[in-house]
Design an enzyme around this catalytic site. Sequence first.
Site, PDB file in Angstrom:
ATOM      1  N   CYS A   1     -14.820   2.425   7.133  1.00  0.00           N
ATOM      2  CA  CYS A   1     -15.540   2.408   5.856  1.00  0.00           C
ATOM      3  C   CYS A   1     -15.651   3.848   5.381  1.00  0.00           C
ATOM      4  O   CYS A   1     -16.280   4.680   6.051  1.00  0.00           O
ATOM      5  CB  CYS A   1     -16.919   1.781   6.020  1.00  0.00           C
ATOM      6  SG  CYS A   1     -17.937   1.844   4.530  1.00  0.00           S
ATOM      7  N   GLY A   2     -15.044   4.158   4.237  1.00  0.00           N
ATOM      8  CA  GLY A   2     -15.010   5.532   3.757  1.00  0.00           C
ATOM      9  C   GLY A   2     -16.368   6.080   3.372  1.00  0.00           C
ATOM     10  O   GLY A   2     -16.746   7.193   3.772  1.00  0.00           O
TER      11      GLY A   2
ATOM     12  N   ASN B   1      -9.640  -6.493   1.003  1.00  0.00           N
ATOM     13  CA  ASN B   1     -10.561  -6.087  -0.050  1.00  0.00           C
ATOM     14  C   ASN B   1      -9.777  -6.094  -1.355  1.00  0.00           C
ATOM     15  O   ASN B   1      -8.547  -5.951  -1.351  1.00  0.00           O
ATOM     16  CB  ASN B   1     -11.099  -4.686   0.223  1.00  0.00           C
ATOM     17  CG  ASN B   1     -11.860  -4.602   1.530  1.00  0.00           C
ATOM     18  OD1 ASN B   1     -13.028  -4.930   1.609  1.00  0.00           O
ATOM     19  ND2 ASN B   1     -11.182  -4.165   2.588  1.00  0.00           N
TER      20      ASN B   1
ATOM     21  N   CYS C   1     -16.792   1.705  -2.745  1.00  0.00           N
ATOM     22  CA  CYS C   1     -16.060   1.447  -1.507  1.00  0.00           C
ATOM     23  C   CYS C   1     -15.123   2.621  -1.274  1.00  0.00           C
ATOM     24  O   CYS C   1     -14.197   2.846  -2.065  1.00  0.00           O
ATOM     25  CB  CYS C   1     -15.269   0.140  -1.599  1.00  0.00           C
ATOM     26  SG  CYS C   1     -14.207  -0.161  -0.179  1.00  0.00           S
TER      27      CYS C   1
ATOM     28  N   THR D   1     -12.825   3.449   1.190  1.00  0.00           N
ATOM     29  CA  THR D   1     -11.421   3.165   1.454  1.00  0.00           C
ATOM     30  C   THR D   1     -10.750   2.553   0.234  1.00  0.00           C
ATOM     31  O   THR D   1      -9.549   2.744   0.003  1.00  0.00           O
ATOM     32  CB  THR D   1     -11.267   2.227   2.665  1.00  0.00           C
ATOM     33  OG1 THR D   1     -12.085   1.061   2.470  1.00  0.00           O
ATOM     34  CG2 THR D   1     -11.670   2.935   3.951  1.00  0.00           C
TER      35      THR D   1
END
Length: 267
Positions: free
Chosen positions: A73-74, A178, A206, A208
């Site tokens: 998760c970025g 996603n 988000c 990523t």
Amino acid sequence: MLTFTKMNGAGNDFVMLDNRDGKLALDKAQIARLCDRHRGVGADGVLVVEPAQNGADFRMRYYNADGGEAEMCGNGARCFGRFAQRVSGRTGDVTFETLAGKITAQFIGDNVRIQMSEPHSLRLNAGLESGGEMLTVHSINTGVPHAVVFVEDLEEVDVRRFGAGLRYHTHFAPKGTNANFMKQLGPQSIAIRTYERGVEDETLACGTGMVACALVFHEVTGAPSPVAVKVRGGETLEIAFRQDGKVYRDVTLTGPADYVFDGQLAV
């Protein structure tokens, strides 16, 4: 009583837990309850600091709001870096292991820059049906899988309908994807909205997904690095990268990682 910290990265919010002593063991249902916005703390996911196993400073475990563990998760990684620095008392860069590879976090004033794992599995121009319509879909894995669709009107796009259709599409079976919807704002700037797998809804940001959109934007339009990405939460973050043939290297994501509050909750 579980001691936690609430953080957010560009509106993507997380429950942060320190498990360096290895005493914490939460099951899927307990994690989902923590993320429940009515019965728990409320978050898009849970991030856990654990001892490193392969030479980094720490290990990052990330769980989506449904309690399932995800690779990366970025936005969470930026929050994780700042949280790990605080609980450990470290100064300077922080490295941590994820299921998607080793990540480095650098601290630049109020922002955190993370060095992403190497993107892969780029595919362009797939014609897929979603929400009763045919869409031109690009995809890439930036730690987790992402689908990307260009749109003309970002405000009017039905993110839930089209996002859910792509998330469960057979093209992305068995793990799903996603789904991101992207509008070009300028020569090096885009705005995006994201439907997140595991949250099963649109989120305010988000990390990523931002990286996926920036790289697809570059592939389709030739836009150079860096790319400015505006997210639903209102913030604009920076994605930088270097292309070495067909491989992307030195991919970074720079943006905020903010503390919200500390607390305790019975689990």
